[in-house]
Design an enzyme around this catalytic site. Structure first.
Site, PDB file in Angstrom:
ATOM      1  N   ASP A  32       0.856  -1.190   0.000  1.00 32.81           N
ATOM      2  CA  ASP A  32       0.000   0.000   0.000  1.00 32.81           C
ATOM      3  C   ASP A  32       0.896   1.246   0.000  1.00 32.81           C
ATOM      4  O   ASP A  32       1.891   1.315   0.718  1.00 32.81           O
ATOM      5  CB  ASP A  32      -0.900  -0.013   1.242  1.00 32.81           C
ATOM      6  N   ASN A  88     -13.067  -2.964   2.273  1.00 28.27           N
ATOM      7  CA  ASN A  88     -14.119  -1.945   2.308  1.00 28.27           C
ATOM      8  C   ASN A  88     -14.958  -1.986   1.032  1.00 28.27           C
ATOM      9  O   ASN A  88     -14.405  -2.145  -0.064  1.00 28.27           O
ATOM     10  CB  ASN A  88     -13.490  -0.555   2.436  1.00 28.27           C
ATOM     11  N   HIS A  94     -15.759   3.560   3.756  1.00 30.89           N
ATOM     12  CA  HIS A  94     -14.334   3.952   3.654  1.00 30.89           C
ATOM     13  C   HIS A  94     -13.619   3.386   2.437  1.00 30.89           C
ATOM     14  O   HIS A  94     -12.395   3.317   2.436  1.00 30.89           O
ATOM     15  CB  HIS A  94     -13.568   3.600   4.944  1.00 30.89           C
ATOM     16  N   GLN A  95     -14.361   3.004   1.403  1.00 33.60           N
ATOM     17  CA  GLN A  95     -13.680   2.570   0.183  1.00 33.60           C
ATOM     18  C   GLN A  95     -13.310   3.805  -0.637  1.00 33.60           C
ATOM     19  O   GLN A  95     -14.166   4.651  -0.914  1.00 33.60           O
ATOM     20  CB  GLN A  95     -14.593   1.649  -0.651  1.00 33.60           C
ATOM     21  N   HIS A 101     -10.305  -4.847  -3.155  1.00 32.25           N
ATOM     22  CA  HIS A 101      -8.968  -5.053  -2.583  1.00 32.25           C
ATOM     23  C   HIS A 101      -9.088  -5.416  -1.114  1.00 32.25           C
ATOM     24  O   HIS A 101      -9.971  -4.930  -0.411  1.00 32.25           O
ATOM     25  CB  HIS A 101      -8.077  -3.827  -2.759  1.00 32.25           C
ATOM     26  N   PHE A 102      -8.184  -6.273  -0.699  1.00 30.56           N
ATOM     27  CA  PHE A 102      -8.070  -6.656   0.708  1.00 30.56           C
ATOM     28  C   PHE A 102      -6.796  -6.039   1.262  1.00 30.56           C
ATOM     29  O   PHE A 102      -5.723  -6.193   0.659  1.00 30.56           O
ATOM     30  CB  PHE A 102      -7.977  -8.182   0.858  1.00 30.56           C
ATOM     31  N   HIS A 103      -6.928  -5.358   2.388  1.00 29.59           N
ATOM     32  CA  HIS A 103      -5.751  -4.843   3.095  1.00 29.59           C
ATOM     33  C   HIS A 103      -5.256  -5.921   4.056  1.00 29.59           C
ATOM     34  O   HIS A 103      -6.061  -6.519   4.790  1.00 29.59           O
ATOM     35  CB  HIS A 103      -6.115  -3.638   3.961  1.00 29.59           C
TER      36      HIS A 103
HETATM   37  P1  DGP Z   1      -9.668   1.802   0.544  1.00 25.88           P
HETATM   38  O1  DGP Z   1     -10.001   2.958   1.472  1.00 25.88           O
HETATM   39  O2  DGP Z   1     -10.012   0.477   1.170  1.00 25.88           O
HETATM   40  O3  DGP Z   1     -10.289   1.981  -0.832  1.00 25.88           O
HETATM   41  O4  DGP Z   1      -8.078   1.822   0.395  1.00 25.88           O
HETATM   42  C1  DGP Z   1      -7.392   2.196  -0.767  1.00 25.88           C
HETATM   43  C2  DGP Z   1      -5.917   2.014  -0.487  1.00 25.88           C
HETATM   44  O5  DGP Z   1      -5.236   2.100  -1.710  1.00 25.88           O
HETATM   45  C3  DGP Z   1      -5.306   3.079   0.440  1.00 25.88           C
HETATM   46  O6  DGP Z   1      -4.809   2.457   1.620  1.00 25.88           O
HETATM   47  C4  DGP Z   1      -4.159   3.665  -0.363  1.00 25.88           C
HETATM   48  C5  DGP Z   1      -3.976   2.681  -1.483  1.00 25.88           C
HETATM   49  N1  DGP Z   1      -3.563   3.296  -2.732  1.00 25.88           N
HETATM   50  C6  DGP Z   1      -4.205   4.300  -3.378  1.00 25.88           C
HETATM   51  N2  DGP Z   1      -3.537   4.628  -4.503  1.00 25.88           N
HETATM   52  C7  DGP Z   1      -2.470   3.779  -4.583  1.00 25.88           C
HETATM   53  C8  DGP Z   1      -1.410   3.627  -5.524  1.00 25.88           C
HETATM   54  O7  DGP Z   1      -1.305   4.317  -6.522  1.00 25.88           O
HETATM   55  N3  DGP Z   1      -0.498   2.653  -5.237  1.00 25.88           N
HETATM   56  C9  DGP Z   1      -0.580   1.854  -4.141  1.00 25.88           C
HETATM   57  N4  DGP Z   1       0.383   0.948  -3.966  1.00 25.88           N
HETATM   58  N5  DGP Z   1      -1.564   1.969  -3.240  1.00 25.88           N
HETATM   59  C10 DGP Z   1      -2.500   2.941  -3.453  1.00 25.88           C
END
Ligand code: DGP
Length: 138
Positions: A32, A88, A94-95, A101-103
């Site tokens: 992330d 999310n 909070h998406q 995607h899974f964190h």
């Molecule tokens: P969510 O809130 O669940 O939709 O989280 C989106 C996540 O995506 C957030 O933690 C930051 C990550 N993210 C956003 N843009 C990029 C990117 O360009 N590259 C990477 N590696 N992560 C990203």
């Protein structure tokens, strides 16, 4: 939510770089860009769907296989023992990126996911359970 390509589509297409962790025919995992803790990883299907409930069974199964593998590697590399898996769906939930995607978020002392959990009580649960069962497709 726009219908155009998301940032994760552009990562999948190789237009935007990422720190790649794992890849197979159906799944990609990478770090992330804004980690809550070191090792914060994202595991995504290559299938382009905004919400979890829209995924095909094949993508869902592939994600299910990949998640524990990536989690094991993140724990081994970071030394973390605890972690959260967060997924999310929808802006109010909070998406921010509308591609499933899974964190995987290591929890190391104060670093990691903070959760406010406002638990309610289980009222008229069997009516609700019956309604959910009726909507499940085998
Ligand atoms: P969510 O809130 O669940 O939709 O989280 C989106 C996540 O995506 C957030 O933690 C930051 C990550 N993210 C956003 N843009 C990029 C990117 O360009 N590259 C990477 N590696 N992560 C990203």
């Amino acid at each position: 939510m726009s219908d155009g390509p998301t940032i994760f589509d552009r990562i999948l297409d190789g237009e935007i770089p990422c720190h790649r962790l794992y890849e197979d025919d159906l799944v990609l995992a990478f770090l992330d860009v804004a980690p809550l803790s070191p090792g914060h990883a994202l595991v995504i299907p290559k299938e382009r769907k905004p919400f979890l409930h829209q995924l095909s069974d094949d993508s869902a199964a592939a994600i299910g296989r990949a998640l524990p593998r990536v989690a094991r590697a993140v724990l081994a590399a970071t030394g973390a023992e605890h972690y959260n898996v967060l997924q999310n769906n929808g802006a109010p939930a909070h998406q921010a990126v509308f591609h499933v995607h899974f964190h995987i978020i290591p929890k190391v002392s104060e670093q990691g996911l903070g959760i406010e959990w406002n638990a309610g009580s289980l009222d008229d649960a069997e009516t609700l359970a019956e309604s959910i069962r009726k909507h499940l497709i085998a």
